[in-house]
Motif scaffolding. Structure first.
Motif, PDB file in Angstrom:
ATOM      1  N   LEU A 160       0.833  -1.198   0.000  1.00 21.54           N
ATOM      2  CA  LEU A 160       0.000   0.000   0.000  1.00 21.54           C
ATOM      3  C   LEU A 160       0.873   1.255   0.000  1.00 21.54           C
ATOM      4  N   PHE A 161       0.775   2.038  -1.071  1.00 19.62           N
ATOM      5  CA  PHE A 161       1.474   3.311  -1.128  1.00 19.62           C
ATOM      6  C   PHE A 161       0.686   4.353  -0.346  1.00 19.62           C
ATOM      7  N   ASP A 162       1.405   5.279   0.253  1.00 25.27           N
ATOM      8  CA  ASP A 162       0.765   6.404   0.914  1.00 25.27           C
ATOM      9  C   ASP A 162       0.261   7.408  -0.120  1.00 25.27           C
ATOM     10  N   GLY A 163      -0.700   8.215   0.290  1.00 26.71           N
ATOM     11  CA  GLY A 163      -1.136   9.328  -0.543  1.00 26.71           C
ATOM     12  C   GLY A 163      -1.922   8.900  -1.770  1.00 26.71           C
ATOM     13  N   GLN A 164      -1.665   9.591  -2.863  1.00 26.66           N
ATOM     14  CA  GLN A 164      -2.456   9.448  -4.084  1.00 26.66           C
ATOM     15  C   GLN A 164      -2.284   8.096  -4.749  1.00 26.66           C
ATOM     16  N   ALA A 165      -1.069   7.579  -4.790  1.00 26.50           N
ATOM     17  CA  ALA A 165      -0.733   6.228  -5.281  1.00 26.50           C
ATOM     18  C   ALA A 165      -0.807   6.058  -6.800  1.00 26.50           C
ATOM     19  N   ILE A 166      -1.544   6.923  -7.513  1.00 27.36           N
ATOM     20  CA  ILE A 166      -1.595   6.888  -8.985  1.00 27.36           C
ATOM     21  C   ILE A 166      -1.401   8.311  -9.487  1.00 27.36           C
ATOM     22  N   SER A 167      -0.588   8.454 -10.526  1.00 31.36           N
ATOM     23  CA  SER A 167      -0.404   9.783 -11.106  1.00 31.36           C
ATOM     24  C   SER A 167      -0.117   9.657 -12.597  1.00 31.36           C
ATOM     25  N   PHE A 168      -0.400  10.725 -13.332  1.00 29.67           N
ATOM     26  CA  PHE A 168      -0.134  10.766 -14.766  1.00 29.67           C
ATOM     27  C   PHE A 168       0.619  12.050 -15.093  1.00 29.67           C
ATOM     28  N   PRO A 169       1.364  12.056 -16.195  1.00 29.21           N
ATOM     29  CA  PRO A 169       2.022  13.309 -16.604  1.00 29.21           C
ATOM     30  C   PRO A 169       0.991  14.334 -17.067  1.00 29.21           C
ATOM     31  N   ASP A 170       1.319  15.614 -16.918  1.00 26.19           N
ATOM     32  CA  ASP A 170       0.359  16.655 -17.298  1.00 26.19           C
ATOM     33  C   ASP A 170       0.349  16.908 -18.799  1.00 26.19           C
ATOM     34  N   THR A 171       1.355  16.428 -19.507  1.00 26.96           N
ATOM     35  CA  THR A 171       1.353  16.542 -20.974  1.00 26.96           C
ATOM     36  C   THR A 171       1.462  15.147 -21.570  1.00 26.96           C
ATOM     37  N   GLN A 172       0.738  14.928 -22.657  1.00 29.79           N
ATOM     38  CA  GLN A 172       0.713  13.619 -23.302  1.00 29.79           C
ATOM     39  C   GLN A 172       0.878  13.774 -24.804  1.00 29.79           C
ATOM     40  N   VAL A 173       1.521  12.781 -25.413  1.00 31.14           N
ATOM     41  CA  VAL A 173       1.649  12.742 -26.866  1.00 31.14           C
ATOM     42  C   VAL A 173       0.560  11.829 -27.410  1.00 31.14           C
ATOM     43  N   HIS A 174      -0.326  12.384 -28.243  1.00 30.27           N
ATOM     44  CA  HIS A 174      -1.400  11.590 -28.835  1.00 30.27           C
ATOM     45  C   HIS A 174      -1.003  11.204 -30.255  1.00 30.27           C
ATOM     46  N   PHE A 175      -0.995   9.911 -30.534  1.00 27.61           N
ATOM     47  CA  PHE A 175      -0.659   9.441 -31.858  1.00 27.61           C
ATOM     48  C   PHE A 175      -1.839   9.672 -32.806  1.00 27.61           C
ATOM     49  N   LEU A 176      -1.528   9.807 -34.081  1.00 31.30           N
ATOM     50  CA  LEU A 176      -2.567  10.084 -35.070  1.00 31.30           C
ATOM     51  C   LEU A 176      -3.626   8.991 -35.062  1.00 31.30           C
ATOM     52  N   GLN A 177      -4.882   9.402 -35.049  1.00 29.33           N
ATOM     53  CA  GLN A 177      -5.996   8.461 -35.068  1.00 29.33           C
ATOM     54  C   GLN A 177      -7.019   8.911 -36.091  1.00 29.33           C
ATOM     55  N   ASP A 178      -7.837   7.982 -36.529  1.00 31.56           N
ATOM     56  CA  ASP A 178      -8.904   8.264 -37.476  1.00 31.56           C
ATOM     57  C   ASP A 178     -10.226   8.285 -36.716  1.00 31.56           C
ATOM     58  N   SER A 179     -10.986   9.384 -36.840  1.00 32.08           N
ATOM     59  CA  SER A 179     -12.230   9.529 -36.079  1.00 32.08           C
ATOM     60  C   SER A 179     -13.225   8.424 -36.400  1.00 32.08           C
ATOM     61  N   SER A 180     -13.368   8.095 -37.683  1.00 30.60           N
ATOM     62  CA  SER A 180     -14.363   7.086 -38.064  1.00 30.60           C
ATOM     63  C   SER A 180     -13.974   5.709 -37.548  1.00 30.60           C
ATOM     64  N   LEU A 181     -12.665   5.426 -37.505  1.00 31.61           N
ATOM     65  CA  LEU A 181     -12.232   4.130 -36.991  1.00 31.61           C
ATOM     66  C   LEU A 181     -12.401   4.067 -35.477  1.00 31.61           C
ATOM     67  N   ALA A 182     -12.205   5.198 -34.795  1.00 33.59           N
ATOM     68  CA  ALA A 182     -12.433   5.223 -33.343  1.00 33.59           C
ATOM     69  C   ALA A 182     -13.895   4.956 -33.030  1.00 33.59           C
ATOM     70  N   ALA A 183     -14.797   5.429 -33.890  1.00 37.44           N
ATOM     71  CA  ALA A 183     -16.227   5.287 -33.640  1.00 37.44           C
ATOM     72  C   ALA A 183     -16.754   3.906 -33.987  1.00 37.44           C
ATOM     73  N   GLY A 184     -16.171   3.233 -34.990  1.00 42.05           N
ATOM     74  CA  GLY A 184     -16.663   1.921 -35.414  1.00 42.05           C
ATOM     75  C   GLY A 184     -18.074   2.008 -35.966  1.00 42.05           C
ATOM     76  N   ASP A 185     -18.923   1.029 -35.628  1.00 41.25           N
ATOM     77  CA  ASP A 185     -20.303   0.995 -36.114  1.00 41.25           C
ATOM     78  C   ASP A 185     -21.088   2.235 -35.716  1.00 41.25           C
ATOM     79  N   ALA A 186     -20.703   2.866 -34.607  1.00 43.96           N
ATOM     80  CA  ALA A 186     -21.479   3.986 -34.068  1.00 43.96           C
ATOM     81  C   ALA A 186     -21.430   5.227 -34.941  1.00 43.96           C
ATOM     82  N   VAL A 187     -20.560   5.240 -35.944  1.00 40.86           N
ATOM     83  CA  VAL A 187     -20.469   6.404 -36.822  1.00 40.86           C
ATOM     84  C   VAL A 187     -21.783   6.635 -37.563  1.00 40.86           C
TER      85      VAL A 187
END
Length: 796
Positions: free
Chosen positions: A494-521
Motif C-alpha cells: 500500500l502506497f501512501d497518498g495518491q498512489a496513482i499519477s499521470f504526466p500533465d502533458t501527453q503525446v497523442h498518436f494520429l488516429q482516425d475519427s471514423s475508426l475510433a467510432a466503429g459501427d457507431a459512426v
C-alpha cells in the motif's frame, strides 16, 4: 562469433545463401532445419525445397524465414501462396497493415474470396480458384481469410469485415482447416455482443478439434466457452446468473481435464450447449482426459477472463479457480523458471539492479505506459530499466530515452519470453495481467527474483508466481484488516497518498475519427462534438458518462433513471460501442428500466418513458486527443460503479468539470475518489469540500443534480478544481514510494533522505505522515456513514 561446434552447419548455411540471395547470411543453431538445408543444397536450391526450408525457419521463429519467402516470391511471382506466410509473419510481429496487404494481395491473385475474379497464381490457373468449397487445394485461401478475420478482430475497427472473412473461411474450409477459424469467430461474436453465437462457435470448434485429435486446441476452446459472459448484461438478474454459470463451467472444465467425459452426468452449466443441439451427451462421454495438453496457451485461449471483472464480483476466488484450472490443463512448462534464477549468483554485485516492465498497453497514449514513464524518469539513476511492449502500438521516444533497453515484440510470445530470459532481471513489473493472453500466461512463469503486479488491471491475478500487488492505502477498503476474506493472492503493498499519477502533458498518436467510432459512426449525421454543442445551445443539463459499455452495469442504471426523472432538463450522454449490438443491448436495458419506473411495466411504453428516453444520447467514441474537449462541454461527469477508471477520472478533472463518484468495496471502484481527495477542494472553498464523493446511491444522484441545477455552486466547484487539478499530475511522492519498494525488495540499503535527493522530491504539507493518516481516518468515517445508509454494493 561462431564456435567450432557450429562451424560446419553455419558454413552450409552460408554456402546456401551465397547461391540464394547475395549478401544475406542465415546463422542457424546446430540441428535447426538440418534436413531442409541439406535437401535445398541437394536440389540446387529448387523453389519447392527452399519453401520447405523457409517454412521450417518460420515455425522455429527464425528471422531469415522472411528473406527466404521474399526470395521465392521474387523468383516465382506467380506462386501466390508465399504471401499468406509473409502475412502471418507480419501479423505475429505486430505489423497489422503489412499483414493486411499481403493477405489482400493473395486473394486478388487467386480470384478473390469467391473465386470469381482474375487470377495470376499458377496453381489457380492450373486447377481452379482455391476460394471455393469444391476446390482441391484451398488451405491457403482458408488460412488467408481466417487470418484476415483475426487481423481485423485485433484491430477492432471493422466488425463487418471480421464477420465476412471468418464466415467465408468456415463456408469454404474442411474440418482440418478450421481449427482456428471457429475460435476467431467465437471471439468476434463475443466482442460484438452475440453471446449465444459465440458460445455455439466455441463448442463447434471444440468438436472440430476433437475429431482432428488436436486436444490442445480443443482444450483452449472449452476454456473460452467457460470464460464467456455477456459484455452487456440484460439485467441485474443476468449478472448473478452469469456469476453462477461462470463458476460452474470452470469446475466442469477442470473435471473434464482430470477425468474426461466418461462420468459426465448433465450439462446444467450449459458448457457444451446440449440444450441448443450443439453437443450430445453420448459425444461428451467420449471426450478423453485433457490434462496437461494445453501447450500453446496464448493462441488457444486468446483472452483471460477479462469481462468477468466488470460485473463487480469478489475476484480472488474466481481468479484462483481459473489459475488452478490452468495448472491442470497446461504442462509444467507453464511454470518455467528463467536460467539465471536457478544458478548461484555472486554475493555482492556492484552493478545497478535490473528492473523490467511489461504490458500490452504500453504504446501510444495508453495509461500504463504513462505510469511506467513516470517511474523511469525519477529512478533511472538508481536502476537499469527495461521495457517489453506487447502488441502493435508504437512506443514513444521517451521510452528509449529513459530505459536501458526497449523491446517491442508484437504478438510473438516466444520472442517476449526469450527477451525476458535474456535480460536476467532482478525485478519484473507487470503493468497489467488481464488485457492480453501473452502477458497473462507469461505471469505464470518466473523471469525475476521479484515479480510485481500493479493496478493497470485493478484485480488480483490468482496466480502464485506474482509476489506483490501494488495499490494504495486510500485505494483499498478502509477496514480491510477486519474483512473475513482477503482480496488478493499476492502480498499487498500500500502506497501512501495518491498512489496513482499521470504526466500533465501527453503525446497523442494520429488516429482516425471514423475508426475510433466503429459501427457507431452511423448513429447520427452529427459528430459527437456537434451533438454536445447542440445540447449546450438548448440549455440542457449534460450528464456525461463517456465510458466503455462493459463498465455500464445494471446496478448503475437506476442512477441514470433517477437523474432523468428528477431533472427534466437532464440529458444523459453515453459512449456508444464500436459494436452496434452492444449499444443496442444497453439501449434496451435502459429503456426497460425507464418503462418499469415510469409506466409500471418494463415491457410497456408510455409518454413519460418516451420523453425520458429521448434525453438519452449515445455518441460515437472520439479520438483520445479530442476526449478532454468533449468532456469540457459537459455540465457534470458521472463515474460509473462498481467498475470505474483512473485515466478517465483524470481526463474529467483535467477538463475542469465536476466529477461525481461513489467509492466501492474493491480497488476497481475507488480510483476516482483518490484524485478528488488529493485536490483537497475544501481548502479552497469549505462549501465544496463534499461536492463530489457520494456516500450512497441516493447521495450520488443528489450531488449530481445539485451540480447541474445550482449554477453558482457548480461555478465554485469548477473554480476549486481548476486551482487544484495540477496536484493530480506528476506526483513525485509516487516515485518516492516506488523507490522505497524497489530498494527494499531488492535489498538495496538507502536512507529516505538519499532516495528523496535522487528523485528531487521536496515534501509538502500533504505528504507529511500526520496529514496522510488524517486522510485515511476521514475515509474510515465516510465509509461508516455509507454502510449505515445501507447502499454499499460490494457484498461478495
Amino acid at each position: 562469433m561462431r564456435t567450432n561446434r557450429y562451424a560446419a552447419l553455419f558454413a552450409a548455411s552460408s554456402a546456401l545463401l551465397s547461391h540464394v540471395m547475395a549478401g544475406i547470411n542465415i546463422n542457424l543453431p546446430k540441428g535447426l532445419c538440418t534436413t531442409e538445408v541439406q535437401a535445398s543444397i541437394k536440389s540446387n536450391y529448387d523453389d519447392g525445397e527452399l519453401m520447405q526450408l523457409a517454412t521450417c525457419l518460420h515455425i522455429n521463429h527464425h528471422p531469415s524465414a522472411v528473406e527466404l519467402y521474399h526470395h521465392i516470391r521474387k523468383t516465382r511471382p506467380d506462386d501466390s501462396y508465399v504471401l499468406v506466410n509473409l502475412g502471418s509473419l507480419s501479423l505475429k510481429s505486430g505489423d497489422i497493415e503489412n499483414a493486411r496487404q499481403y493477405y489482400l494481395q493473395y486473394l486478388r491473385e487467386v480470384g478473390g474470396p469467391h473465386g470469381e475474379g482474375d487470377m495470376i497464381d499458377r496453381h489457380a490457373l492450373a486447377i481452379g480458384p482455391p476460394c471455393r468449397t469444391d476446390a482441391p487445394l484451398k488451405i491457403d485461401c482458408v488460412n488467408a481469410l481466417n487470418n484476415l478475420g483475426a487481423l481485423e478482430l485485433t484491430d477492432g475497427k471493422n466488425a463487418s469485415l471480421v464477420t465476412y472473412y471468418l464466415t467465408r473461411a468456415i463456408e469454404i474450409g474442411d474440418d482440418e482447416m478450421l481449427v482456428h477459424a471457429y475460435a476467431n469467430l467465437g471471439s468476434h461474436l463475443a466482442k460484438i455482443g452475440d453471446h449465444e453465437g459465440a458460445a455455439n462457435a466455441f463448442i463447434r470448434g471444440f468438436w472440430t478439434n476433437i475429431r482432428q485429435g488436436l486436444l490442445h486446441a480443443a482444450a483452449g476452446l472449452l476454456v473460452r466457452r467457460a470464460f464467456l459472459v455477456p459484455i452487456v448484461a440484460s439485467s441485474l438478474e443476468e449478472t448473478e446468473k452469469s456469476r453462477v454459470g461462470f463458476i460452474r463451467r470452470i469446475h466442469d472444465v477442470q473435471d473434464i481435464a482430470v477425468r474426461g467425459g466418461s462420468s459426465w452426468a448433465n450439462d446444467d452449466s450449459d458448457l457444451f450447449r446440449v440444450s441448443h443441439g450443439i453437443s450430445t451427451m453420448e459425444d461428451i462421454r467420449r471426450v478423453p482426459v485433457i490434462s496437461a495438453v494445453l501447450d500453446d496457451w496464448t493462441i488457444n485461449v486468446q483472452l483471460p477472463p477479462f469481462y468477468v471483472h466488470y460485473y463487480g464480483w469478489h475476484d480472488l476466488p474466481l481468479n484462483t479457480a481459473v489459475a488452478t484450472l490452468f495448472t491442470h490443463l497446461c504442462p509444467d512448462s507453464l511454470f518455467e523458471i528463467a536460467g539465471h534464477l536457478t544458478t548461484p549468483q555472486p554475493a555482492f554485485n556492484s552493478q545497478k539492479k535490473r528492473v523490467g516492465f511489461i504490458s500490452s498497453l504500453m504504446g501510444g497514449d495508453e495509461p500504463h505506459g504513462l505510469l511506467v514513464l513516470d517511474i523511469m524518469r525519477s529512478l533511472k539513476n538508481l536502476f537499469d530499466f527495461y521495457v517489453v511492449s506487447i502488441g502493435s502500438k508504437p512506443l514513444s521516444e521517451e521510452f528509449v530515452h529513459h530505459a536501458s533497453g526497449v523491446f517491442a515484440v508484437g504478438y510473438d510470445e516466444v520472442s517476449a519470453k526469450n527477451v525476458l530470459k535474456s535480460l536476467e532481471l532482478d525485478c519484473l513489473v507487470y503493468a497489467e495481467s488481464m488485457n492480453s493472453p501473452i502477458v497473462y500466461f507469461l505471469g505464470y512463469q518466473r523471469f525475476a527474483h521479484i515479480q510485481i503486479l500493479v493496478q493497470g488491471s485493478p484485480v488480483t491475478s490468482g496466480i502464485p508466481t506474482f509476489d506483490y500487488f501494488v495499490s494504495g492505502d486510500l485505494l483499498e477498503h478502509p477496514f480491510r484488516t477486519q474483512l473475513v476474506d482477503d482480496h488478493y493472492s499476492e502480498q499487498l503493498i500500500l502506497f501512501d497518498g495518491q498512489a496513482i499519477s499521470f504526466p500533465d502533458t501527453q503525446v497523442h498518436f494520429l488516429q482516425d475519427s471514423s475508426l475510433a467510432a466503429g459501427d457507431a459512426v452511423s448513429l447520427s449525421n452529427m459528430t459527437s462534438m456537434e451533438r454536445m454543442e447542440s445540447l449546450r445551445g438548448q440549455g440542457a443539463h449534460i450528464y456525461t458518462c463517456f465510458q466503455s459499455v462493459q463498465k455500464m452495469q445494471p446496478s448503475f442504471d437506476h442512477v441514470l433513471v433517477d437523474i432523468l426523472i428528477g431533472d427534466q432538463m437532464a440529458n444523459v450522454v453515453l459512449q456508444a460501442s464500436r459494436s452496434s449490438i452492444q449499444t443496442e443491448s444497453l439501449q434496451r436495458r435502459l429503456k426497460s428500466v425507464l418503462q418499469e419506473r415510469l409506466c409500471g411495466d418494463e415491457a410497456t411504453e408510455c409518454n413519460a418513458s418516451i420523453n425520458a428516453n429521448t434525453r438519452v444520447h449515445f455518441l460515437p467514441r472520439v479520438k483520445s486527443d479530442d476526449l478532454i474537449q468533449l468532456l469540457e462541454k459537459s455540465t457534470v461527469v458521472l463515474h460509473p460503479f462498481p467498475f470505474e477508471g483512473s485515466k478517465t477520472a483524470v481526463d474529467a478533472l483535467s477538463a475542469g468539470v465536476p466529477l461525481i463518484t461513489y467509492p466501492q468495496q474493491f480497488l476497481r471502484g475507488r480510483m476516482a475518489s483518490v484524485f478528488i481527495k488529493a485536490m483537497e477542494l475544501g481548502d479552497i472553498d469549505r462549501e465544496v469540500a463534499s461536492c463530489c464523493i457520494a456516500n450512497s446511491v441516493s447521495d450520488y444522484v443528489t450531488k449530481a443534480m445539485r451540480m447541474a441545477s445550482d449554477k453558482e455552486y457548480r461555478s465554485r466547484v469548477v473554480s476549486a478544481i481548476r486551482q487544484r487539478r495540477d496536484r493530480i499530475f506528476n506526483e513525485k511522492m509516487i516515485s518516492l514510494e516506488w523507490g522505497r519498494l524497489l530498494t527494499r525488495a531488492l535489498d538495496i540499503r538507502m536512507s529516505d533522505s538519499v532516495l528523496r535527493s535522487h528523485i528531487g522530491f521536496i515534501p509538502q504539507r500533504r505528504h507529511q505522515d500526520a496529514h496522510i493518516s488524517k486522510a485515511v481516518e476521514d475515509e474510515q468515517t465516510r465509509w461508516r456513514k455509507s454502510v449505515l445508509l445501507g447502499d454499499i454494493l460490494g457484498a461478495h
